[in-house]
Design a protein around this motif. Structure first.
Motif, PDB file in Angstrom:
ATOM      1  N   VAL A 167       0.806  -1.223   0.000  1.00 30.03           N
ATOM      2  CA  VAL A 167       0.000   0.000   0.000  1.00 30.03           C
ATOM      3  C   VAL A 167       0.842   1.279   0.000  1.00 30.03           C
ATOM      4  O   VAL A 167       0.289   2.379   0.052  1.00 30.03           O
ATOM      5  CB  VAL A 167      -1.014   0.032   1.183  1.00 30.03           C
ATOM      6  CG1 VAL A 167      -1.996  -1.127   1.088  1.00 30.03           C
ATOM      7  CG2 VAL A 167      -0.309   0.028   2.521  1.00 30.03           C
ATOM      8  N   VAL A 168       2.169   1.161  -0.081  1.00 35.46           N
ATOM      9  CA  VAL A 168       3.012   2.359  -0.059  1.00 35.46           C
ATOM     10  C   VAL A 168       3.801   2.539  -1.368  1.00 35.46           C
ATOM     11  O   VAL A 168       3.928   3.649  -1.884  1.00 35.46           O
ATOM     12  CB  VAL A 168       3.952   2.350   1.172  1.00 35.46           C
ATOM     13  CG1 VAL A 168       4.972   3.495   1.110  1.00 35.46           C
ATOM     14  CG2 VAL A 168       3.139   2.478   2.465  1.00 35.46           C
ATOM     15  N   VAL A 173       2.263   6.231  -3.213  1.00 33.68           N
ATOM     16  CA  VAL A 173       0.883   6.434  -2.765  1.00 33.68           C
ATOM     17  C   VAL A 173       0.640   7.889  -2.332  1.00 33.68           C
ATOM     18  O   VAL A 173      -0.458   8.418  -2.514  1.00 33.68           O
ATOM     19  CB  VAL A 173       0.526   5.425  -1.638  1.00 33.68           C
ATOM     20  CG1 VAL A 173       1.272   5.740  -0.338  1.00 33.68           C
ATOM     21  CG2 VAL A 173      -0.972   5.397  -1.394  1.00 33.68           C
ATOM     22  N   ALA A 174       1.678   8.532  -1.776  1.00 33.39           N
ATOM     23  CA  ALA A 174       1.512   9.904  -1.257  1.00 33.39           C
ATOM     24  C   ALA A 174       2.060  10.947  -2.219  1.00 33.39           C
ATOM     25  O   ALA A 174       2.195  12.114  -1.860  1.00 33.39           O
ATOM     26  CB  ALA A 174       2.213  10.017   0.101  1.00 33.39           C
ATOM     27  N   ASP A 175       2.365  10.550  -3.448  1.00 27.81           N
ATOM     28  CA  ASP A 175       2.936  11.466  -4.446  1.00 27.81           C
ATOM     29  C   ASP A 175       1.898  11.698  -5.536  1.00 27.81           C
ATOM     30  O   ASP A 175       1.662  10.852  -6.397  1.00 27.81           O
ATOM     31  CB  ASP A 175       4.218  10.826  -5.014  1.00 27.81           C
ATOM     32  CG  ASP A 175       4.838  11.656  -6.132  1.00 27.81           C
ATOM     33  OD1 ASP A 175       4.207  12.629  -6.598  1.00 27.81           O
ATOM     34  OD2 ASP A 175       5.959  11.307  -6.544  1.00 27.81           O
ATOM     35  N   GLU A 176       1.269  12.869  -5.488  1.00 30.09           N
ATOM     36  CA  GLU A 176       0.144  13.170  -6.390  1.00 30.09           C
ATOM     37  C   GLU A 176       0.526  13.102  -7.868  1.00 30.09           C
ATOM     38  O   GLU A 176      -0.342  12.956  -8.732  1.00 30.09           O
ATOM     39  CB  GLU A 176      -0.456  14.542  -6.066  1.00 30.09           C
ATOM     40  CG  GLU A 176      -1.532  14.501  -4.987  1.00 30.09           C
ATOM     41  CD  GLU A 176      -2.686  13.538  -5.327  1.00 30.09           C
ATOM     42  OE1 GLU A 176      -3.180  13.561  -6.464  1.00 30.09           O
ATOM     43  OE2 GLU A 176      -3.073  12.758  -4.436  1.00 30.09           O
ATOM     44  N   VAL A 203      -1.315   1.527   8.918  1.00 32.56           N
ATOM     45  CA  VAL A 203      -0.360   1.013   7.925  1.00 32.56           C
ATOM     46  C   VAL A 203       1.015   1.010   8.557  1.00 32.56           C
ATOM     47  O   VAL A 203       1.412   2.001   9.186  1.00 32.56           O
ATOM     48  CB  VAL A 203      -0.341   1.896   6.650  1.00 32.56           C
ATOM     49  CG1 VAL A 203       0.833   1.514   5.744  1.00 32.56           C
ATOM     50  CG2 VAL A 203      -1.656   1.771   5.886  1.00 32.56           C
ATOM     51  N   ILE A 204       1.738  -0.102   8.440  1.00 30.85           N
ATOM     52  CA  ILE A 204       3.153  -0.073   8.801  1.00 30.85           C
ATOM     53  C   ILE A 204       3.950  -0.040   7.509  1.00 30.85           C
ATOM     54  O   ILE A 204       3.722  -0.831   6.594  1.00 30.85           O
ATOM     55  CB  ILE A 204       3.588  -1.255   9.695  1.00 30.85           C
ATOM     56  CG1 ILE A 204       3.164  -2.598   9.121  1.00 30.85           C
ATOM     57  CG2 ILE A 204       3.052  -1.104  11.105  1.00 30.85           C
ATOM     58  CD1 ILE A 204       3.815  -3.765   9.834  1.00 30.85           C
ATOM     59  N   GLN A 205       4.860   0.917   7.413  1.00 30.31           N
ATOM     60  CA  GLN A 205       5.753   0.953   6.258  1.00 30.31           C
ATOM     61  C   GLN A 205       6.772  -0.163   6.437  1.00 30.31           C
ATOM     62  O   GLN A 205       7.230  -0.439   7.538  1.00 30.31           O
ATOM     63  CB  GLN A 205       6.445   2.306   6.155  1.00 30.31           C
ATOM     64  CG  GLN A 205       5.478   3.448   5.926  1.00 30.31           C
ATOM     65  CD  GLN A 205       6.183   4.745   5.581  1.00 30.31           C
ATOM     66  OE1 GLN A 205       6.818   4.875   4.539  1.00 30.31           O
ATOM     67  NE2 GLN A 205       6.075   5.707   6.466  1.00 30.31           N
ATOM     68  N   THR A 206       7.107  -0.807   5.336  1.00 35.69           N
ATOM     69  CA  THR A 206       8.070  -1.902   5.387  1.00 35.69           C
ATOM     70  C   THR A 206       9.253  -1.548   4.490  1.00 35.69           C
ATOM     71  O   THR A 206       9.094  -0.860   3.476  1.00 35.69           O
ATOM     72  CB  THR A 206       7.438  -3.223   4.888  1.00 35.69           C
ATOM     73  OG1 THR A 206       6.881  -3.016   3.585  1.00 35.69           O
ATOM     74  CG2 THR A 206       6.328  -3.686   5.814  1.00 35.69           C
ATOM     75  N   VAL A 207      10.433  -2.000   4.891  1.00 28.58           N
ATOM     76  CA  VAL A 207      11.607  -1.782   4.066  1.00 28.58           C
ATOM     77  C   VAL A 207      12.492  -3.017   4.198  1.00 28.58           C
ATOM     78  O   VAL A 207      12.588  -3.609   5.262  1.00 28.58           O
ATOM     79  CB  VAL A 207      12.341  -0.480   4.457  1.00 28.58           C
ATOM     80  CG1 VAL A 207      12.970  -0.571   5.842  1.00 28.58           C
ATOM     81  CG2 VAL A 207      13.355  -0.084   3.419  1.00 28.58           C
ATOM     82  N   MET A 215       2.269  -2.352   4.665  1.00 27.04           N
ATOM     83  CA  MET A 215       1.151  -3.282   4.861  1.00 27.04           C
ATOM     84  C   MET A 215       0.075  -2.594   5.686  1.00 27.04           C
ATOM     85  O   MET A 215       0.360  -2.059   6.763  1.00 27.04           O
ATOM     86  CB  MET A 215       1.616  -4.535   5.609  1.00 27.04           C
ATOM     87  CG  MET A 215       2.227  -5.583   4.710  1.00 27.04           C
ATOM     88  SD  MET A 215       2.392  -7.138   5.616  1.00 27.04           S
ATOM     89  CE  MET A 215       3.097  -8.147   4.314  1.00 27.04           C
ATOM     90  N   LEU A 216      -1.143  -2.624   5.151  1.00 23.12           N
ATOM     91  CA  LEU A 216      -2.305  -2.146   5.897  1.00 23.12           C
ATOM     92  C   LEU A 216      -2.781  -3.277   6.805  1.00 23.12           C
ATOM     93  O   LEU A 216      -2.883  -4.425   6.357  1.00 23.12           O
ATOM     94  CB  LEU A 216      -3.419  -1.775   4.914  1.00 23.12           C
ATOM     95  CG  LEU A 216      -4.745  -1.383   5.552  1.00 23.12           C
ATOM     96  CD1 LEU A 216      -4.774   0.105   5.810  1.00 23.12           C
ATOM     97  CD2 LEU A 216      -5.907  -1.768   4.671  1.00 23.12           C
ATOM     98  N   ILE A 217      -3.043  -2.944   8.064  1.00 25.03           N
ATOM     99  CA  ILE A 217      -3.579  -3.933   8.996  1.00 25.03           C
ATOM    100  C   ILE A 217      -4.884  -3.378   9.545  1.00 25.03           C
ATOM    101  O   ILE A 217      -4.907  -2.296  10.134  1.00 25.03           O
ATOM    102  CB  ILE A 217      -2.591  -4.232  10.136  1.00 25.03           C
ATOM    103  CG1 ILE A 217      -1.272  -4.748   9.541  1.00 25.03           C
ATOM    104  CG2 ILE A 217      -3.184  -5.259  11.110  1.00 25.03           C
ATOM    105  CD1 ILE A 217      -0.188  -5.017  10.556  1.00 25.03           C
ATOM    106  N   ALA A 218      -5.975  -4.090   9.296  1.00 24.21           N
ATOM    107  CA  ALA A 218      -7.296  -3.622   9.721  1.00 24.21           C
ATOM    108  C   ALA A 218      -7.959  -4.694  10.575  1.00 24.21           C
ATOM    109  O   ALA A 218      -7.855  -5.886  10.289  1.00 24.21           O
ATOM    110  CB  ALA A 218      -8.164  -3.316   8.496  1.00 24.21           C
TER     111      ALA A 218
END
Ligand code: SAH
Ligand code: DHB
Ligand code: MG
Length: 221
Positions: A167-168, A173-176, A203-207, A215-218
């Motif tokens: 999801v990142v 995702v945050a760059d229009e 969401v936890i950013q992963t690297v 990863m989105l965790i809901a």
């Protein structure tokens, strides 16, 4: 070629935290040998899925996007006897590789691979009033992230976890200025979550070896 810092750190962590499982290693090798893309989750992420599934006591797990079943094996290893993973994959060729990998890992009787476009199969599960899932992992075509998530909520019990990979996408995702179909699909999901009363999410950013992602965790209310 220099190895990025986060890949070395991942190797360091995997050595210490991820138990050696030859069948999992072989599933990645077989996936690569079949010419399939190297987009399985990283070992630390597979381990996270496994721990989360065990933490919510999952006996029924739904996965959307099988590829070579690397993540599927992690999820199947989290199940108690009698549990089940239903995993959806559009490619019959990929599903064949996945079946062989599941067989080698000794978990094929815990896994039901269904082949076809995921949306239709999810709608069928809803129409059939399938027994509720405890854990859902969404990792297929990113354009359809929102409809997959909507189906996942309908198919889950209260307290279930829904995890969405990728999801990142290196911050796209945050760059229009980024407007590809997959990024738009992820944004549609994240925008909807702002006012979604049926789940609590983060969401936890992963690297690591798969670059910068998230990863989105809901949790279903
Ligand atoms: N979860 C796997 C990786 C999945 S890669 C792992 O971590 O090991 C994404 C997968 O989704 C690919 O195998 C691709 O064929 C599948 N896919 C893409 N579009 C799909 C669709 N519409 N329905 C079902 N599967 C789809
Ligand atoms: C892609 C898909 C994935 O599920 C992933 O983890 C990484 C990349 C892709 O389609 O590019
Ligand atoms: Mg993924």
């Amino acid at each position: 070629m220099t190895i990025p810092l986060w890949s070395s750190v991942e190797a360091y962590l995997v050595e210490r935290l991820v138990p050696d499982d030859p069948a999992m290693f072989e599933s990645l090798a077989a996936t690569q040998a079949a010419g399939m893309p190297s987009i399985s989750v990283a070992p630390t992420e597979g381990r996270l899925l496994h721990l989360l599934a065990r933490t919510c006591g999952a006996t029924r797990i739904l996965e959307i996007g099988t590829l070579g079943a690397y993540s599927t094996i992690w999820l199947a290893r989290a199940l108690p006897r009698g549990g089940e993973v239903v995993t959806l994959e559009i490619s019959e060729a990929y599903a064949a590789v996945a079946r062989a990998n599941l067989e080698r890992a000794g978990v094929s009787d815990l896994v039901d691979i269904r082949v076809g476009p995921a949306i239709g199969m999810l709608e069928r599960l809803i129409a059939e009033r399938a027994k509720a899932f405890d854990f859902v992992f969404i990792d297929a075509d990113k354009e359809n992230s929102l409809p997959y998530f909507e189906c996942a909520i309908e198919l889950s019990r209260p307290g279930a976890l829904i995890v969405v990979d990728n999801v990142v996408r290196e911050g796209k995702v945050a760059d229009e200025s980024k407007q590809s179909a997959d990024i738009l699909g992820i944004r549609r999901l994240l925008d909807r979550l702002a006012g979604e009363p049926r789940v609590d999410a983060t969401v936890i950013q992963t690297v690591g070896s798969k670059g910068h992602d998230g990863m989105l965790i809901a949790r279903v209310r």
